[in-house]
Design a protein around this motif. Sequence first.
Motif, PDB file in Angstrom:
ATOM      1  N   ALA A 171      15.903   2.375 -16.088  1.00  8.18           N
ATOM      2  CA  ALA A 171      15.131   1.131 -15.612  1.00  8.18           C
ATOM      3  C   ALA A 171      13.681   1.147 -15.785  1.00  8.18           C
ATOM      4  N   GLY A 172      13.049   0.330 -16.241  1.00 10.26           N
ATOM      5  CA  GLY A 172      11.460   0.437 -16.293  1.00 10.26           C
ATOM      6  C   GLY A 172      10.895   0.464 -14.975  1.00 10.26           C
ATOM      7  N   PRO A 173       9.494   0.601 -15.154  1.00  6.31           N
ATOM      8  CA  PRO A 173       8.691   0.773 -13.901  1.00  6.31           C
ATOM      9  C   PRO A 173       8.292  -0.727 -13.392  1.00  6.31           C
ATOM     10  N   THR A 174       8.184  -1.055 -12.290  1.00  8.65           N
ATOM     11  CA  THR A 174       7.933  -2.402 -11.897  1.00  8.65           C
ATOM     12  C   THR A 174       6.399  -2.393 -11.819  1.00  8.65           C
ATOM     13  N   ALA A 175       5.964  -3.526 -12.459  1.00  7.92           N
ATOM     14  CA  ALA A 175       4.480  -3.805 -12.666  1.00  7.92           C
ATOM     15  C   ALA A 175       3.733  -3.975 -11.182  1.00  7.92           C
ATOM     16  N   ARG A 176       2.665  -3.283 -11.220  1.00  3.93           N
ATOM     17  CA  ARG A 176       1.886  -3.245  -9.856  1.00  3.93           C
ATOM     18  C   ARG A 176       0.369  -3.527 -10.403  1.00  3.93           C
ATOM     19  N   ARG A 177      -0.426  -4.275  -9.534  1.00  7.06           N
ATOM     20  CA  ARG A 177      -1.694  -4.485  -9.673  1.00  7.06           C
ATOM     21  C   ARG A 177      -2.495  -3.516  -8.744  1.00  7.06           C
ATOM     22  N   THR A 178      -3.560  -2.814  -9.326  1.00  5.89           N
ATOM     23  CA  THR A 178      -4.536  -2.110  -8.484  1.00  5.89           C
ATOM     24  C   THR A 178      -4.878  -2.857  -7.383  1.00  5.89           C
ATOM     25  N   ALA A 179      -5.322  -4.036  -7.385  1.00  7.76           N
ATOM     26  CA  ALA A 179      -5.917  -4.906  -6.469  1.00  7.76           C
ATOM     27  C   ALA A 179      -5.126  -4.685  -5.014  1.00  7.76           C
ATOM     28  N   THR A 180      -3.754  -4.359  -5.249  1.00  6.50           N
ATOM     29  CA  THR A 180      -2.770  -4.659  -4.078  1.00  6.50           C
ATOM     30  C   THR A 180      -2.912  -3.039  -3.063  1.00  6.50           C
ATOM     31  N   HIS A 181      -3.746  -2.199  -3.729  1.00  7.95           N
ATOM     32  CA  HIS A 181      -3.886  -0.878  -3.306  1.00  7.95           C
ATOM     33  C   HIS A 181      -5.383  -0.620  -3.203  1.00  7.95           C
ATOM     34  N   PRO A 182      -6.248  -1.146  -2.290  1.00  8.82           N
ATOM     35  CA  PRO A 182      -7.498  -1.134  -2.219  1.00  8.82           C
ATOM     36  C   PRO A 182      -8.039   0.350  -1.729  1.00  8.82           C
ATOM     37  N   TYR A 183      -6.855   1.097  -1.351  1.00  9.03           N
ATOM     38  CA  TYR A 183      -7.260   2.473  -0.964  1.00  9.03           C
ATOM     39  C   TYR A 183      -7.308   3.409  -2.026  1.00  9.03           C
ATOM     40  N   LEU A 184      -6.885   2.798  -3.261  1.00 10.52           N
ATOM     41  CA  LEU A 184      -6.920   3.731  -4.585  1.00 10.52           C
ATOM     42  C   LEU A 184      -8.325   3.848  -4.990  1.00 10.52           C
ATOM     43  N   THR A 185      -8.664   5.248  -5.440  1.00 13.16           N
ATOM     44  CA  THR A 185      -9.790   5.177  -6.267  1.00 13.16           C
ATOM     45  C   THR A 185      -9.621   4.964  -7.784  1.00 13.16           C
ATOM     46  N   GLN A 186     -10.723   4.637  -8.686  1.00 14.58           N
ATOM     47  CA  GLN A 186     -10.370   4.203  -9.863  1.00 14.58           C
ATOM     48  C   GLN A 186      -9.690   5.283 -10.596  1.00 14.58           C
ATOM     49  N   ARG A 187     -10.022   6.578 -10.475  1.00 14.01           N
ATOM     50  CA  ARG A 187      -9.445   7.478 -11.115  1.00 14.01           C
ATOM     51  C   ARG A 187      -7.733   7.655 -11.001  1.00 14.01           C
ATOM     52  N   GLU A 188      -7.560   7.197  -9.383  1.00 15.44           N
ATOM     53  CA  GLU A 188      -6.204   7.381  -9.243  1.00 15.44           C
ATOM     54  C   GLU A 188      -5.383   6.238  -9.651  1.00 15.44           C
ATOM     55  N   ALA A 189      -6.109   5.189  -9.863  1.00 18.54           N
ATOM     56  CA  ALA A 189      -5.492   3.926 -10.296  1.00 18.54           C
ATOM     57  C   ALA A 189      -5.179   3.962 -11.862  1.00 18.54           C
TER      58      ALA A 189
END
Length: 254
Positions: free
Chosen positions: A112-130
Amino acid sequence: MNTTASTTTNLRTVALHWTDLHEAAGAPTQLGAFGLGLRGYLARLDAADRDEFNYDRNHAAHLRAQERDPLQIGERPVPVRLHILDTMRLVEAALIQCADDIAHHVQRAPIAGPTARRTATHPYLTQREADIAAADRARRAELAHADLVDPRRWRYTGRRTASHAALWLLARVQRAPGPCRRITEDEERRIGAVAAGAAARVERALDIAAQQRTLSTPCTCGGAIDVHGGEGRVPVAHCTGCGRIWTEGGAIAA
């Protein structure tokens, strides 16, 4: 020969001779073709003993000439060998059905392929982590796609030929790597039975199987005449009484 080796040989026979069947289906009938088989030789022996042989041959030639006459109404018949086409149809259906059944039980579902997720839904992630998360999703999507289009995967649409089915089943018998678990002994026996029947039909159609037959007419000495042929050998007749041997050229020994 053990069961696995026998199944391997039979599956290879089908795969290797499938092109020969295609060529033979559209070729004119030739007695003793391919493996100089016993069937063609016996047909010539039977024909030689028939008084009406010349009549049959001339009558058949007359009918063929009429069929090819452009003045005939309707479409002219295609010169195909129906018994070859029947063999191909039966062998292909049996091998594809076997592959379908085996794949249903041993082939795993695509990753199964990964489920698409947007960085905007995870404001706690840094740009590098995103960026790392996006790269990981891309890598998993690539792996899922590669698994889906893996050429070792049996498919229920598209390329479904006897030769491809034979080679896919051969890979399962040989425990080749792929998106499948190892087949069980029962599954291997199922493949072996189908492969044996398919190879026997192919060999009979091409007249390449080793064969033996005792003629109904005995030798002048009263002994039985056994004829051996096939497997690329010139047919040979042997008297079990006096030991005389014949080939297509006549008696060669006594």
